[in-house]
Design an enzyme around this catalytic site. Structure first.
Site, PDB file in Angstrom:
ATOM      1  N   CYS A 365       0.793  -1.234   0.000  1.00  0.00           N
ATOM      2  CA  CYS A 365       0.000   0.000   0.000  1.00  0.00           C
ATOM      3  C   CYS A 365       0.832   1.295   0.000  1.00  0.00           C
ATOM      4  O   CYS A 365       0.582   2.187  -0.830  1.00  0.00           O
ATOM      5  CB  CYS A 365      -0.963   0.033   1.179  1.00  0.00           C
ATOM      6  SG  CYS A 365      -1.436  -1.548   1.849  1.00  0.00           S
ATOM      7  N   ARG A 394       5.956 -11.508   5.602  1.00  0.00           N
ATOM      8  CA  ARG A 394       5.358 -11.370   6.929  1.00  0.00           C
ATOM      9  C   ARG A 394       5.871 -12.492   7.833  1.00  0.00           C
ATOM     10  O   ARG A 394       5.898 -13.647   7.410  1.00  0.00           O
ATOM     11  CB  ARG A 394       3.830 -11.409   6.833  1.00  0.00           C
ATOM     12  CG  ARG A 394       3.281 -10.259   6.005  1.00  0.00           C
ATOM     13  CD  ARG A 394       1.787 -10.289   5.861  1.00  0.00           C
ATOM     14  NE  ARG A 394       1.342  -9.293   4.906  1.00  0.00           N
ATOM     15  CZ  ARG A 394       0.100  -9.178   4.453  1.00  0.00           C
ATOM     16  NH1 ARG A 394      -0.831 -10.005   4.906  1.00  0.00           N
ATOM     17  NH2 ARG A 394      -0.210  -8.255   3.562  1.00  0.00           N
ATOM     18  N   GLN A 412       1.075 -10.827  -3.917  1.00  0.00           N
ATOM     19  CA  GLN A 412      -0.318 -10.420  -4.010  1.00  0.00           C
ATOM     20  C   GLN A 412      -0.591  -9.745  -5.347  1.00  0.00           C
ATOM     21  O   GLN A 412       0.250  -8.996  -5.850  1.00  0.00           O
ATOM     22  CB  GLN A 412      -0.665  -9.444  -2.885  1.00  0.00           C
ATOM     23  CG  GLN A 412      -0.635 -10.057  -1.499  1.00  0.00           C
ATOM     24  CD  GLN A 412      -1.052  -9.061  -0.453  1.00  0.00           C
ATOM     25  OE1 GLN A 412      -0.433  -8.018  -0.289  1.00  0.00           O
ATOM     26  NE2 GLN A 412      -2.115  -9.368   0.277  1.00  0.00           N
ATOM     27  N   ASP A 414      -2.043  -7.069  -6.066  1.00  0.00           N
ATOM     28  CA  ASP A 414      -2.465  -5.961  -5.228  1.00  0.00           C
ATOM     29  C   ASP A 414      -2.837  -4.758  -6.079  1.00  0.00           C
ATOM     30  O   ASP A 414      -2.093  -4.382  -7.002  1.00  0.00           O
ATOM     31  CB  ASP A 414      -1.321  -5.582  -4.281  1.00  0.00           C
ATOM     32  CG  ASP A 414      -1.813  -5.295  -2.886  1.00  0.00           C
ATOM     33  OD1 ASP A 414      -3.026  -5.291  -2.679  1.00  0.00           O
ATOM     34  OD2 ASP A 414      -0.967  -5.083  -1.999  1.00  0.00           O
ATOM     35  N   HIS A 416      -4.684  -0.664  -5.703  1.00  0.00           N
ATOM     36  CA  HIS A 416      -5.224   0.399  -4.867  1.00  0.00           C
ATOM     37  C   HIS A 416      -5.866   1.438  -5.770  1.00  0.00           C
ATOM     38  O   HIS A 416      -5.245   1.904  -6.727  1.00  0.00           O
ATOM     39  CB  HIS A 416      -4.133   1.002  -3.995  1.00  0.00           C
ATOM     40  CG  HIS A 416      -3.590   0.026  -3.001  1.00  0.00           C
ATOM     41  ND1 HIS A 416      -2.543  -0.823  -3.288  1.00  0.00           N
ATOM     42  CD2 HIS A 416      -3.995  -0.287  -1.744  1.00  0.00           C
ATOM     43  CE1 HIS A 416      -2.303  -1.602  -2.243  1.00  0.00           C
ATOM     44  NE2 HIS A 416      -3.166  -1.300  -1.300  1.00  0.00           N
ATOM     45  N   LYS A 498     -14.824  -3.615   5.071  1.00  0.00           N
ATOM     46  CA  LYS A 498     -14.286  -4.425   3.986  1.00  0.00           C
ATOM     47  C   LYS A 498     -15.303  -5.461   3.522  1.00  0.00           C
ATOM     48  O   LYS A 498     -16.312  -5.710   4.183  1.00  0.00           O
ATOM     49  CB  LYS A 498     -13.007  -5.137   4.425  1.00  0.00           C
ATOM     50  CG  LYS A 498     -13.213  -6.145   5.547  1.00  0.00           C
ATOM     51  CD  LYS A 498     -11.944  -6.921   5.871  1.00  0.00           C
ATOM     52  CE  LYS A 498     -12.193  -7.935   6.984  1.00  0.00           C
ATOM     53  NZ  LYS A 498     -11.058  -8.865   7.169  1.00  0.00           N
ATOM     54  N   HIS A 544      -8.547  -0.749  -1.308  1.00  0.00           N
ATOM     55  CA  HIS A 544      -7.581  -1.836  -1.475  1.00  0.00           C
ATOM     56  C   HIS A 544      -8.325  -3.030  -2.067  1.00  0.00           C
ATOM     57  O   HIS A 544      -9.444  -3.318  -1.652  1.00  0.00           O
ATOM     58  CB  HIS A 544      -7.009  -2.302  -0.129  1.00  0.00           C
ATOM     59  CG  HIS A 544      -6.373  -1.243   0.700  1.00  0.00           C
ATOM     60  ND1 HIS A 544      -5.043  -1.278   1.051  1.00  0.00           N
ATOM     61  CD2 HIS A 544      -6.877  -0.126   1.282  1.00  0.00           C
ATOM     62  CE1 HIS A 544      -4.758  -0.237   1.821  1.00  0.00           C
ATOM     63  NE2 HIS A 544      -5.859   0.475   1.975  1.00  0.00           N
TER      64      HIS A 544
END
Length: 674
Positions: A365, A394, A412, A414, A416, A498, A544
């Site tokens: 992000c 992680r 990911q 990912d 945004h 979410k 997201h």
């Protein structure tokens, strides 16, 4: 005080004597249907034999619901803990919550449990069920609880940590303590045995939030499954405990069905199939939660990545590439150090970095925010959709790492989206539809569950109006897609509500894969703005979304759902050509060349093995098509087709087969049966 109370269920009401229990209320309201394990009183789960207050709304919790099964399983965990302490008197017991499809309990014992121990524990549990011990709830003062559990260090620690607010109450800890006249009280559940003379005696006690089934004989079917090591409170600086996993169901039939599914799941485990089909490798030298995609797996992954890249470009996303590390200050601004520090790897002191430490990224992000802020943005540019296949790291605890399903390093898909408030609904709806298309393309069918998670108790971002507007926007967005949804109260992220989208695999397991989140936190932290039509600066909303969730997790779900037999468009090898003898190798190569001309992935089995062995190898490798060629096929320029699924065919013209498979791959057809 009135001698009667009134209870309600929908439009029905009933009058009862004061002190009436939940089961008495349900019977009076004629609200008992089938097998029930507990009640819900004014929205709160409630023991059936617990008194209900006046003017309460009372409804039944059935054994065959998710909430009912969780209560059944938690009760079974208590029985298991009692059995363990009967057989191992020196055992110290920690926590035992219900989990998806089962339960566990953690114990501090001198040695790990063996399979023989599990058999003995299970047999003792059967005896306890037959004793029909009652689960009795009691409120206990903090000092009394500390005295009662003085020889149980994990229980006393829970009392102290919950009592002073260090940790929150959970189903495996007591209720959030009540304070009455300055005294803190906790909830204890006692397993009470009725003797032959009719007198009660406490057989075992545990701190617990409850509720429970009324008595042990109300547990119809259970099975202990396995043991594992687990650190107390999930922290590696704490003692290693022995965890026993089990499952419990509302009927023997339901248990048998679940055990059959578990056996099938073991056969399909992505680690097992990954090794057998040479898809992935989990070498010890890498450490837990890290893996290597071998060539076969890498080909499947490439198809996944190509699909998502093509689709994001079609839908107006802008690709970026970002680094794997950044200065620690970035993670301080984003709040990750504060809120995710335990999941981040330690800082790296670099020689040329001065006093700055660097961290591996746990999320993408902040990098996408920096891409957005690379120049001033106008309202006319919004929405701006930034996308990346970004690898994150992680530090998941070793006890929760599970192959590629829960990894320490993963990629990911990912994205945004930076948008105006009036664009949020359409952008979220677009993400949900995108997920729907992805599930269809990869053989998972329609989403099995769409859950909207609302504001959690400990949110730290956004004001009330923002949360309410964002939650309404998510609901409106899902309704716009025509999909059904559920509300998960209080399960949102700390920075915004979410949507979690689930899919069901070929053997009925449900997987949470896609997440779409609205974020108030990061736009504020990074002070990001766009110039509105009034010339002033405005704060954008940030959405997201990760559709695969992670490439590794989605890949694993596909491996297990397809049982390693990928549809042709995804398969590492789409066809194997099998010459019946060495003299037909030339024609086999010609067949392979024809397939490769259409960009199909082909191998030729030139080994000296027998024809039967070659065909079995193709089947074992789960190649979609084995093409057998000999003299008649060479002379007629045909192939004998032996598909992994479907009927065999002879004398198929080569050109026709090539065109047929090329079209199948081009259309990305998926056979749902595995």
């Amino acid at each position: 005080m009135s001698s009667t109370i009134t209870v309600r269920h929908g439009d029905a009401t009933a009058e009862l004597n004061a002190g009436a229990t939940a089961i008495q209320a349900l019977k009076a309201l004629e609200a008992v249907r089938g097998q029930i394990v507990a009640a819900r009183v004014d929205g709160q789960p409630w023991d059936l034999d617990r008194e209900v207050p006046d003017d309460a709304e009372v409804e039944a919790i059935a054994a065959d619901t998710e909430e009912g099964r969780a209560i059944l399983r938690h009760s079974t965990a208590h029985v298991m803990a009692q059995a363990v302490t009967d057989l191992f008197p020196d055992a110290k017991w920690a926590i035992g919550p219900p989990i998806e499809d089962g339960f566990y309990y953690d114990f501090d014992v001198e040695r790990p449990f063996t399979p023989e121990d599990l058999e003995k524990i299970e047999a003792r549990m059967v005896e306890l069920l037959r004793e029909k011990q009652r689960f009795v709830r009691e409120e206990v003062a903090r000092d009394d609880a500390l005295t009662e559990f003085a020889d149980q260090p994990y229980k006393t620690q829970i009392i102290e940590l919950v009592g002073d607010g260090t940790i929150a109450s959970t189903v495996d800890a007591p209720d959030a303590p009540d304070v009455t006249d300055g005294e803190v009280t906790f909830t204890v559940y006692r397993n009470v045995r009725v003797g032959r003379d009719g007198t009660d005696s406490v057989a075992w006690s545990d701190l617990c939030r409850g509720p429970h089934v009324p008595s042990t004989d109300r547990i119809p079917a259970f099975k202990l499954l396995r043991t594992a090591g687990a650190y107390w409170r999930g922290r590696e600086d704490q003692p290693m405990l022995q965890r026993i996993y089990g499952t419990a169901w509302e009927s023997r039939k339901a248990l048998a069905k679940h055990l059959e599914m578990l056996e099938e799941a073991r056969k399909r485990d992505h680690r097992k199939l990954g090794r057998e089909l040479e898809l992935v490798h989990f070498p010890d030298e890498l450490g837990p939660g890290l893996s290597i995609f071998l060539p076969n797996g890498a080909i499947v992954r490439k198809q996944m990545e190509d699909w998502i890249r093509d689709e994001t470009l079609k839908r107006g996303y802008l690709p970026v590439y970002t680094p794997h590390i950044a200065k620690e200050d970035l993670w301080r601004i984003s709040g990750h150090l504060e809120n995710y520090g335990e999941l981040m790897y330690p800082g790296m002191e670099l020689e040329d970095a001065g006093n700055a430490a660097y961290r591996l990224k746990p999320m993408n992000c902040p990098f996408h925010i920096l891409a957005f802020t690379s120049r001033t943005r106008s309202y006319r540019e919004l929405p701006i959709r930034i996308s990346e296949l970004g690898t994150v790291y992680r530090y998941e605890r070793s006890g929760v790492v599970n192959g590629m399903l829960r990894a320490r390093g993963f990629t990911q898909d990912d994205s945004h989206i930076f948008c105006r408030p009036d664009q949020v609904v359409d952008e979220v709806a677009g993400c949900v539809e995108f997920a729907r298309d992805l599930y269809r393309a990869f053989g998972l069918g329609e989403p099995s569950r769409v859950a909207i998670s609302t504001r959690p108790e400990k949110s730290i971002a956004g004001h009330d109006e923002q949360w309410e507007a964002a939650e309404r926007a998510l609901i409106e967005a899902v309704e716009q897609t025509g999909m059904d949804y559920e509300i998960d109260p209080g399960e949102g992220a700390f920075y915004g509500p979410k949507i979690d989208i689930h899919a069901r695999d070929a053997i009925g397991r449900e997987w949470q894969l896609t997440t779409v989140q609205v974020d108030f936190n990061l736009p504020e932290r990074f002070d990001i703005t766009y110039v509105g039509d009034d010339g002033a600066k405005h704060r954008p909303y940030m959405v997201h979304r990760a559709l695969f969730g992670s490439i590794e997790r989605f890949f694993s779900v596909m491996v297990e759902s397809f049982n390693g037999a990928f549809p042709t468009w995804l398969a590492p090898v789409q066809a194997t050509v099998v010459p019946v003898a060495a003299e037909f190798d030339g024609y086999a190569d010609e067949v392979a060349a024809a397939l490769r001309s259409q960009h199909l992935r082909v191998e030729v089995d030139h080994s000296d093995d027998t024809l039967g062995a070659k065909i079995r190898r193709a089947q074992t490798s789960k190649v979609p098509y084995a093409l057998v060629v000999g003299g008649s096929e060479r002379d007629a320029r045909t192939v004998a087709v032996r598909p992994y699924r479907g009927d065999q065919r002879k004398d198929v013209p080569l050109d026709d087969f090539v065109a047929e498979v090329a079209e199948e791959v081009r259309e990305r057809r998926v056979a749902l049966e595995a």
